[in-house]
Design a protein around this motif. Structure first.
Motif, PDB file in Angstrom:
ATOM      1  N   ALA A 186      -2.113   3.540  -2.540  1.00  0.00           N
ATOM      2  CA  ALA A 186      -1.061   3.119  -1.617  1.00  0.00           C
ATOM      3  C   ALA A 186       0.105   2.543  -2.406  1.00  0.00           C
ATOM      4  O   ALA A 186       1.215   2.445  -1.906  1.00  0.00           O
ATOM      5  CB  ALA A 186      -1.600   2.071  -0.641  1.00  0.00           C
ATOM      6  N   LYS A 232       2.495  12.471   2.141  1.00  0.00           N
ATOM      7  CA  LYS A 232       1.571  12.223   3.234  1.00  0.00           C
ATOM      8  C   LYS A 232       1.147  13.549   3.853  1.00  0.00           C
ATOM      9  O   LYS A 232       1.916  14.503   3.842  1.00  0.00           O
ATOM     10  CB  LYS A 232       2.232  11.347   4.301  1.00  0.00           C
ATOM     11  N   ARG A 279      12.095  12.663  -0.817  1.00  0.00           N
ATOM     12  CA  ARG A 279      10.940  13.148  -0.066  1.00  0.00           C
ATOM     13  C   ARG A 279      11.070  14.657   0.140  1.00  0.00           C
ATOM     14  O   ARG A 279      12.165  15.217   0.032  1.00  0.00           O
ATOM     15  CB  ARG A 279      10.860  12.462   1.318  1.00  0.00           C
TER      16      ARG A 279
HETATM   17  C1  HEM Z   1      11.715   3.375   1.975  1.00  0.00           C
HETATM   18  C2  HEM Z   1      11.002   3.224   3.001  1.00  0.00           C
HETATM   19  C3  HEM Z   1       9.657   2.538   3.058  1.00  0.00           C
HETATM   20  C4  HEM Z   1       9.220   1.418   2.453  1.00  0.00           C
HETATM   21  C5  HEM Z   1       9.974   0.519   1.518  1.00  0.00           C
HETATM   22  C6  HEM Z   1       7.863   1.252   2.884  1.00  0.00           C
HETATM   23  C7  HEM Z   1       7.063   0.202   2.468  1.00  0.00           C
HETATM   24  C8  HEM Z   1       5.722   0.213   2.646  1.00  0.00           C
HETATM   25  C9  HEM Z   1       4.840  -0.654   1.976  1.00  0.00           C
HETATM   26  C10 HEM Z   1       5.269  -1.723   1.019  1.00  0.00           C
HETATM   27  C11 HEM Z   1       3.602  -0.322   2.365  1.00  0.00           C
HETATM   28  C12 HEM Z   1       2.343  -0.929   1.870  1.00  0.00           C
HETATM   29  C13 HEM Z   1       1.949  -1.976   2.778  1.00  0.00           C
HETATM   30  C14 HEM Z   1       0.930  -2.764   2.081  1.00  0.00           C
HETATM   31  O1  HEM Z   1       1.163  -3.222   0.960  1.00  0.00           O
HETATM   32  O2  HEM Z   1      -0.135  -2.965   2.665  1.00  0.00           O
HETATM   33  C15 HEM Z   1       3.681   0.723   3.296  1.00  0.00           C
HETATM   34  C16 HEM Z   1       2.597   1.300   3.892  1.00  0.00           C
HETATM   35  C17 HEM Z   1       2.718   2.244   4.869  1.00  0.00           C
HETATM   36  N1  HEM Z   1       3.889   2.787   5.324  1.00  0.00           N
HETATM   37 FE1  HEM Z   1       5.707   2.427   4.626  1.00  0.00          FE
HETATM   38  N2  HEM Z   1       7.517   2.227   3.736  1.00  0.00           N
HETATM   39  C18 HEM Z   1       8.571   3.041   3.872  1.00  0.00           C
HETATM   40  C19 HEM Z   1       8.651   4.150   4.659  1.00  0.00           C
HETATM   41  C20 HEM Z   1       7.619   4.552   5.483  1.00  0.00           C
HETATM   42  C21 HEM Z   1       7.692   5.687   6.326  1.00  0.00           C
HETATM   43  C22 HEM Z   1       8.887   6.612   6.392  1.00  0.00           C
HETATM   44  C23 HEM Z   1       6.525   5.754   6.995  1.00  0.00           C
HETATM   45  C24 HEM Z   1       6.056   6.741   8.024  1.00  0.00           C
HETATM   46  C25 HEM Z   1       6.700   7.197   8.987  1.00  0.00           C
HETATM   47  C26 HEM Z   1       5.717   4.684   6.537  1.00  0.00           C
HETATM   48  C27 HEM Z   1       4.430   4.467   6.970  1.00  0.00           C
HETATM   49  C28 HEM Z   1       3.557   3.682   6.289  1.00  0.00           C
HETATM   50  C29 HEM Z   1       2.112   3.740   6.462  1.00  0.00           C
HETATM   51  C30 HEM Z   1       1.364   4.642   7.433  1.00  0.00           C
HETATM   52  C31 HEM Z   1       1.582   2.818   5.563  1.00  0.00           C
HETATM   53  C32 HEM Z   1       0.127   2.538   5.330  1.00  0.00           C
HETATM   54  C33 HEM Z   1      -0.238   3.497   4.252  1.00  0.00           C
HETATM   55  C34 HEM Z   1      -1.647   3.517   3.816  1.00  0.00           C
HETATM   56  O3  HEM Z   1      -2.581   3.530   4.638  1.00  0.00           O
HETATM   57  O4  HEM Z   1      -1.789   3.611   2.608  1.00  0.00           O
HETATM   58  N3  HEM Z   1       6.405   3.970   5.624  1.00  0.00           N
HETATM   59  N4  HEM Z   1       4.996   1.042   3.466  1.00  0.00           N
END
Ligand code: HEM
Ligand code: FAD
Ligand code: SF4
Ligand code: SF4
Lengths: 117, 846
Positions: free
Chosen positions: B630, B675, B749
């Protein structure tokens, strides 16, 4: 090897924080010096010590930032929001009103030492 | 001098355009602008009305920027219908009793859907498709409906059928004529179109005339046709044409046509020179224009007539159309039926691919008069321009519609169009306008260009042409978009990737020495760390690589706002045993970690201190977990639904495939995160079409979709190939991913990458499926290397004391970070907010 802007600070005592090899080239560690968290970095050009506290995220994390240079000036990027700090002066490149403390630091007999008053 | 009153009845697409144009040419100096708006909201984009069903809100559809009317002093009678025009007193009277005097009046009342006089047409469960309120009523009713019928197989009817189908209804289209879209396509085209629409899952009944709608308990039950047949249904939507709303004009004695429509001259004036009519309510030379572009033209002309110089006049308009239905292309333009004397026709039918293309050429064979495209309308924009601008045809006009053979297809591209060519017909923007804007403002991206020129902001049909123009202009200006990684490397990511591979460069230090300068920075270090990992798959925490990694990669966990980390173990396909789940719970409990389900079907343990990470992972690995990456720009999760194993609709075992896919690509580092998801049938519960690569089961195998994403700018994935067996599927994914890794920019992406890829999806298909570059074997071998050299990064780290030594907050003390604080909420520990922190500190210092 003491950086310019801290030469004026009087050092009464040098505290050994680690061996030089414990800091990988182009990276940093955090040292606990008395009650202070100080980030110590090692680059090819020298060794630098600034606050470990990142005033933008308010977290003690700067030792874990990426080390590099901007136009030849050594810098570290905060691992949280990526602001860049000048390792020689503690100044923030992205917001000149933000200034970190710099500390006297040297390598003696392969040991990294931070100076305190 | 007192200002005069300019009143507009109707605030639809055209009424708004009129106000906008008038304001643009300075009308507010001399005129008070006043408008009656019958609907409860200001003008919105009726052309994209169906977008309301795919999640666009009324605000998204609005055409009026918030505050725009206020700012220009336009007085709006919202939700108030003009009921009477008193031409003698020059007054408009409204339903709510307003009386407004006018010096000039503009009628822009649009049209209403025609409902044939069938017995039972007003039964509960019958609808029309014109306003947001209509759609709200339809979708509310559809919740308890299973079957829906659209009466009318024209442009609108088919769009409406698509909407019903998307709401999950079994959908039928009933058309009176012997074919669909009788006004736009001929019999051959109609047959192909019917096949295509049926393939979408919509049943088409042609030559059917409805005689009665039968109800039960006052609700629609079935339709009875003239031939005696019946069709059971829960709801009916009428889309049998439009009729101009001319009643208010008729009543005050303005001339209207025999079959309706307010008669106007070429200045858009009605029989009373102080009253104008524009848009769908207007009748010009016996014609009603049921499209927005002619309405916009009338709006512009009327505005100029009333408030400007009035040089331009309305001389009729083109009725070219392109159906916006996803999946089926239909377009017709100009003299599509070859009615011009002496016209010749060339046509190509491909009933295997389901395409029909016809060109109508003038007697000399030099000019294109019109045409019809079914199944593939990709050349529509070009052909329309060629016909409208009288561009001389190549010797064999059929080359223009023959399938493009690599490199050999004749195309008359944007470059050959004159500056006067109208590129965007919705907003009347010419090639000259667009080029001028690009040059004047040094525009280099399509978004800005659309904003500046409004080209492409209507139906969107011209966006490919606008994009071509932009590229062409940039090339002409010698503008190579500079794509250097950062101040330390004069190379793009793609170039660096090639250099690393070709010169077998294994470390950042080597690459910097050979091709860079300075010490590097937080831009180039992680990017090159990622390239090295994609190319050689060495462990990222090896001494040569560890200082390149962002803190997330450096500590194999995601940093949080207070400097602690989150831990997300891999749960392939989202499938987890109860025993493993218990173990996870125990770890979280023992280390006091805040626990939450992620959006990626796995579990996040938050608040781990850097010094705790190794001990946490020791326990997780013992329980059979591995790193979930992750933290990396790498494959994240492959979501799945339960598929044929449990689901009564499933046609394939989506969970097993998701696990296979996740385990194949786990740890794969890429320019950005990746993803994926696998759904067990077309219902798509795993949302695979929002992923970088998504897989949907079919009866025959698997459909592969690529380049979708959610987030700030959601984009649907596009179909790359259908009905694949598992082996071919994996082969295509291997090639696709490696091709992306090799060619994308830093932090790009797959969706953005595809949008910029020259040749787009067709080119991507050619590379992945047809191997047009001859690199498929290499890409597959590179992926095979990745798969073979995979190691769990945490397992590797735990086995190496040198790597573990970094997992301490202090280099000179085993103490944890003393600044970390926790408060309890809903039975879990979380970091304090700033105000809570102050209180906690005060207590601590007492
Ligand atoms: C630049 C944009 C983004 C940033 C900075 C970001 C940031 C993060 C971070 C820091 C996490 C980890 C959370 C953790 O530490 O537990 C995370 C997880 C996640 N993000 Fe984002 N995110 C972004 C864009 C997105 C987008 C576009 C989506 C989907 C539509 C998304 C869906 C998710 C999901 C589903 C997780 C959980 C992933 C897992 O199970 O490993 N994120 N995001
Ligand atoms: C689902 C759908 C899809 C379409 N797709 C396309 C397409 O792809 N391409 C294309 O070119 N066209 C398309 N059209 C047609 C396009 O929307 C119309 O051509 C356009 O909206 C006409 O604009 P208008 O202002 O004349 O009428 P409207 O947009 O209907 O506006 C008229 C307004 O006046 C109001 N009004 C009427 N009488 C009064 C009164 N007495 N007092 C106050 N207000 C009054 C009405 O309530 C309405 O709000 C589509 C239409 C629909 C319904
Ligand atoms: S996608 Fe199909 S198989 Fe999977 S859960 Fe949904 S309905 Fe069932
Ligand atoms: S949506 Fe925003 S707040 Fe939530 S996890 Fe993503 S980046 Fe953080």
């Amino acid at each position: 090897m003491v950086s310019a802007s801290v030469e004026s600070q009087t050092v009464n005592q040098w505290i050994t924080v680690c061996q030089l090899e414990q800091i990988l080239l182009n990276s940093g560690v955090c040292a606990l010096v008395v009650d202070k968290q100080i980030a110590v970095f090692r680059t090819a050009a020298g060794i630098y010590a600034i606050d470990n506290y990142d005033p933008f995220s308010k977290a003690y994390v700067l030792s874990r930032g990426l080390v590099g240079d901007r136009n030849g000036i050594p810098k570290v990027a905060s691992p949280i929001y990526k602001q860049n700090f000048n390792l020689q002066t503690g100044e923030c490149f992205d917001d000149p009103t933000v200034q970190l403390s710099v500390y006297p630091v040297r390598v003696a007999d392969g040991q990294v030492q931070v100076g305190i008053a | 001098m007192a200002k005069k009153n300019l009143v507009v009845v109707g605030n639809g697409m055209v009424g708004h355009k009129f106000l906008q144009k008038s304001i643009e040419i300075g009308a507010t100096q001399d005129w008070n602008l006043i408008t009656f708006c019958e609907e409860p909201r200001l003008a919105y984009d009726r052309v994209n009305l169906s977008g309301y069903f795919s999640g666009q809100s009324a605000a998204d559809l609005s055409l009026v920027e918030p505050g725009f009317y206020d700012q220009h002093g336009v007085k709006v009678y919202l939700g108030d219908k003009a009921t009477k025009i008193d031409r003698a007193a020059k007054k408009v009277i409204s339903a709510q009793g307003a009386e407004v005097e006018f010096d000039r009046l503009v009628i822009a009342t649009g049209s209403y859907p025609f409902v044939p006089p069938i017995a039972g047409k007003d039964t509960e469960g019958t609808f029309v498709y014109r306003t947001i309120e209509d759609l709200e009523a339809m979708s509310a009713y559809a919740e308890q409906a299973k079957v829906g019928v659209v009466v009318g197989g024209g442009l609108l009817g088919l769009e409406c059928a698509n909407a019903l189908k998307n709401m999950g209804l079994t959908t039928h289209v009933v058309e009176f004529a012997p074919r669909l879209m009788p006004l736009q396509v001929d019999e051959l085209g109609g047959n192909i179109l019917k096949d295509q629409i049926q393939a979408l899952g919509v049943t088409v009944h042609t030559s059917k005339s409805t005689t009665e709608i039968v109800s039960v308990d006052g609700r629609v039950q079935k339709m009875v046709f003239a031939d005696g047949s019946e069709l059971f249904t829960d709801m009916i939507v009428f889309s049998a044409g439009i009729r101009p709303r001319d009643e208010i004009a008729k009543e005050c004695g303005l001339t209207v046509g025999d079959r309706g429509g307010i008669v106007i001259n070429e200045q858009c004036q009605t029989s009373d020179p102080h009253v104008y009519a524009i848009g769908e309510c207007a009748l010009h030379e016996g014609k009603i224009y049921g499209l927005v572009a002619p309405g916009y033209t009338m709006a512009t002309i009327a505005a100029e007539q009333i408030c400007g110089d009035g040089n331009n006049t309305f001389g009729g308009a083109d009725m070219s159309t392109k159906l916006k239905l996803m999946g089926v292309d239909v377009a017709s333009f100009g003299d599509a039926f070859g009615q011009t004397p002496g016209a010749k026709v060339v046509g190509i039918t491909d009933s295997i691919k389901g395409t029909y293309k016809k060109l109508v050429v003038d007697a000399t064979g030099k000019h294109l008069l019109g045409g019809m495209l079914v199944g593939d309308a990709s050349t529509y924009g070009n052909l329309l321009q060629i016909s409208q601008n009288q561009i001389v045809l190549p010797p064999n006009p059929e080359d223009l519609i023959l399938p493009a053979k690599s490199g050999a297809s004749t195309s008359l591209g944007v470059d050959s169009f004159p500056d006067s060519a109208q590129i965007c017909s919705c907003n009347n923007v010419t090639k000259g306008d667009i080029c001028a804007a690009i040059q004047a403002d040094n525009i280099t991206d399509i978004g800005t260009l659309k904003k500046c020129t409004t080209a492409g902001t209507g139906c969107g049909g011209c966006v490919p042409l606008v994009t071509d123009l932009l590229k062409l202009e940039m090339k002409k200006a010698g503008l190579e978009v500079k794509n250097n990684l950062c101040e330390h490397f004069d190379h793009s990511r793609q170039e660096l990737y090639s250099l690393v591979r070709l010169e077998k460069i294994m470390t950042f230090t080597d690459l910097l020495a050979k091709h860079g300068k300075g010490q590097g920075c937080e831009i180039c270090k992680p990017a090159i760390g990622s390239i090295l990992a994609s190319a050689w798959n060495e462990q990222i925490l090896n001494p040569a690589h560890v200082t390149l990694q962002d803190t997330n990669d450096a500590f194999l966990a995601n940093i949080q706002k207070d400097g602690t980390y989150s831990v997300i173990p891999r749960i392939p396909g989202g499938e987890v045993t109860p025993v493993a789940l218990i173990a996870l719970g125990e770890v979280a409990r023992d280390f006091g970690l805040y626990t939450k389900i992620t959006g990626g079907q796995r579990i996040d343990l938050l608040g781990a201190r850097v010094d705790q990470l190794p001990a946490i992972w020791q326990r997780l690995i013992a329980a059979g977990f591995e790193s979930g990456h992750a933290y990396g720009k790498a494959l994240r999760t492959v979501k799945s639904c339960v598929g044929s194993t449990w689901c009564r609709f499933g046609v394939q075992d989506s969970t097993t495939l998701a696990i296979v896919v996740e385990e194949r690509y786990r740890g794969l580092r890429a320019p950005h995160k990746l993803k994926s998801a696998v759904s067990g049938c077309t219902r798509e519960c795993a949302e695979a079409q929002s992923k970088d690569f998504g897989i949907i089961a079919t009866e025959q195998g698997w459909n592969l979709y690529v380049c979708g994403n959610g987030g700030m700018k959601p984009q649907h994935a596009q179909l790359l190939a259908s009905d694949l067996d598992q082996e071919t599927l994996i082969k295509y994914i291997d090639r696709f991913l490696m091709f992306y890794i090799q060619t994308a920019n830093r932090l790009e992406r797959t969706a953005t990458w595809l949008n910029k890829l020259e040749g787009g999806m067709d080119y991507l298909k050619a590379v992945v499926i047809d191997d047009c570059l001859g690199i498929a074997d290499r890409l597959e071998a590179e992926m095979a290397h990745q798969v073979a050299t995979y190691q769990c990064e945490w397992q590797n780290t735990l086995a190496d004391p040198q790597k573990l030594a970094r997992f301490n907050h202090f280099v000179n003390s085993p103490e944890p970070d003393p600044s970390l604080l926790r408060v309890e909420e809903r039975g879990q520990a979380r970091p304090p907010y700033a105000h809570e922190r102050e209180v906690l500190m005060a207590i601590q210092n007492r």
